[in-house]
Design an enzyme around this catalytic site. Sequence first.
Site, PDB file in Angstrom:
ATOM      1  N   LYS A  33       0.835  -1.205   0.000  1.00  0.00           N
ATOM      2  CA  LYS A  33       0.000   0.000   0.000  1.00  0.00           C
ATOM      3  C   LYS A  33       0.875   1.262   0.000  1.00  0.00           C
ATOM      4  CE  LYS A  33      -0.411  -0.274   5.041  1.00  0.00           C
ATOM      5  NZ  LYS A  33      -1.273  -0.762   6.136  1.00  0.00           N
ATOM      6  N   CYS A  74      14.032  24.403   5.199  1.00  0.00           N
ATOM      7  CA  CYS A  74      13.108  25.139   4.335  1.00  0.00           C
ATOM      8  C   CYS A  74      12.367  24.156   3.425  1.00  0.00           C
ATOM      9  CB  CYS A  74      13.866  26.157   3.499  1.00  0.00           C
ATOM     10  SG  CYS A  74      14.994  27.176   4.469  1.00  0.00           S
ATOM     11  N   MET A  75      11.534  24.690   2.547  1.00  0.00           N
ATOM     12  CA  MET A  75      10.763  23.800   1.675  1.00  0.00           C
ATOM     13  C   MET A  75      11.682  22.986   0.764  1.00  0.00           C
ATOM     14  SD  MET A  75       7.737  24.673  -1.071  1.00  0.00           S
ATOM     15  CE  MET A  75       6.688  25.512   0.088  1.00  0.00           C
ATOM     16  N   ASP A  76      12.784  23.613   0.326  1.00  0.00           N
ATOM     17  CA  ASP A  76      13.601  23.004  -0.723  1.00  0.00           C
ATOM     18  C   ASP A  76      15.054  22.772  -0.332  1.00  0.00           C
ATOM     19  OD1 ASP A  76      11.343  23.684  -2.439  1.00  0.00           O
ATOM     20  OD2 ASP A  76      12.109  25.732  -2.311  1.00  0.00           O
ATOM     21  N   ARG A 135     -11.729  -0.220  13.855  1.00  0.00           N
ATOM     22  CA  ARG A 135     -11.499   0.594  12.674  1.00  0.00           C
ATOM     23  C   ARG A 135     -12.407  -0.026  11.625  1.00  0.00           C
ATOM     24  NH1 ARG A 135      -5.214   1.154  11.153  1.00  0.00           N
ATOM     25  NH2 ARG A 135      -5.820  -0.529   9.769  1.00  0.00           N
ATOM     26  N   ARG A 188       0.862 -10.957   6.678  1.00  0.00           N
ATOM     27  CA  ARG A 188       0.801  -9.747   5.845  1.00  0.00           C
ATOM     28  C   ARG A 188       1.857  -8.735   6.274  1.00  0.00           C
ATOM     29  NH1 ARG A 188      -4.714  -9.797   7.797  1.00  0.00           N
ATOM     30  NH2 ARG A 188      -4.131  -7.869   8.867  1.00  0.00           N
ATOM     31  N   HIS A 203      -7.280  -7.279  11.768  1.00  0.00           N
ATOM     32  CA  HIS A 203      -6.051  -6.493  11.945  1.00  0.00           C
ATOM     33  C   HIS A 203      -5.888  -6.221  13.438  1.00  0.00           C
ATOM     34  CE1 HIS A 203      -2.725  -4.306  10.292  1.00  0.00           C
ATOM     35  NE2 HIS A 203      -3.164  -3.109  10.628  1.00  0.00           N
ATOM     36  N   TYR A 229      15.961  31.028   7.538  1.00  0.00           N
ATOM     37  CA  TYR A 229      14.879  31.906   8.018  1.00  0.00           C
ATOM     38  C   TYR A 229      14.925  32.097   9.530  1.00  0.00           C
ATOM     39  CZ  TYR A 229      12.648  31.038   3.476  1.00  0.00           C
ATOM     40  OH  TYR A 229      12.362  30.945   2.140  1.00  0.00           O
TER      41      TYR A 229
END
Length: 380
Positions: free
Chosen positions: A44, A317-319, A140, A228, A172, A270
């Site tokens: 999955k 940071c993001m990048d 669940r 599993r 499960h 930052y």
Amino acid sequence: MLVMTEIPGRLDRPTALIDLGAVTHNVRVVARHAPTADVMAVLKADGYGHGAVPVARAALAGGATELGVTTVDEALVLRDAGITVPILSWLSTSGYERAIAADVRIGVSSPRQLAEVLAAAGRAGAPAVLHVKVDTGLNRNGVAPHEWATTRDALVDAERAGLARLQGVFTHLAHGDEPDHPFLDVQRDALAAAAADARAHGLYPTQVHAANSAAALTRPDLHFDLVRPGIAIYGGVPVPDRDFGLRPVMTFAAPVILVKPLAAGDGVSYGHTWIAPRDTVVGLVPAGYADGVWRPLSGRFEVTVQGRRFPQVGRVCMDQFVIDLGPDGGGVSEGDTAVLFGAAPGAARACDWGEKLGTIDYEVLTAVRGRVHREYTGQS
Ligand SMILES: *Cc1c(COP(=O)(O)O)cnc(C)c1O
């Protein structure tokens, strides 16, 4: 023995190095612990972020005989790649006709969902192969105890009408990663009772299953017909503080693309949350929180370059993020490879990030995404 992934000396971008030999090894480890059960490799979420199709092939090479996914779309990605082994989709909410046409087994968790699947089988003109999920206490998805009799009777009717065949009964676990937890016994017995009741009413499920990685590795009484494993085949940590000889599959690495000197008192990134306490040299790594380098890890992790550890400093940071190479630059040059976590000498593990973040390696591994290039090694 800790087997290391070959780390390329040079990478041209942030890369998840996926060691398929480790997948094959890890499946063998699980299979050795569950010698009387079949192994369904759980793929999955695109193989826990490792790439479902190549991982599927490596898992089958290690002795898995079936594959498990959540959605029908995930199952069809495997079928479209030419994989013909049994596949179970256990959390699908649509696409049942496509599943039946592609010979994908369907997990059913409620009487309403069963009715939808049977309607789809009628339209498809072919029976659905079903695994009924019983809720034995995880609360669940799964057929609740008060719905069991209705569901079972509907399954009997559906078999008579040629709309379905009940192949599996499964559940499960709530405490799989705590091998001594008494609730495991409760769930085992409830599952066995549901399977027995199905048989007493003329159904013939041949696959009873409950065990995730942790139970597959520690609880033979929960193996039933099929186990599993997910996290174990990716070399994660199924049970805290237990070593099963699993090998990490993903090594997350990126190039150091810039090396430059800073003076004592210079702030980094930052908010200048880190100020150089001395003259030093820093390196820039072009991976950030959009790539799975979590911002809450800012200033709290280390990378390795050629086996040496260097602290990350300032905000992630993001990048991109910055590492402190020390006054002498640590021998690091632009173009060298920084390992964030994985199977490299001295490197952090995904579970180390999980611990710092208050989460688990499952979330760390599945967070590596988007722009991160995947490179497969260790193919047999
Ligand atoms: C994810 C999942 C698994 C695999 O669990 P691991 O803890 O990763 O081994 C097994 N069964 C079901 C139903 C799952 O959703």
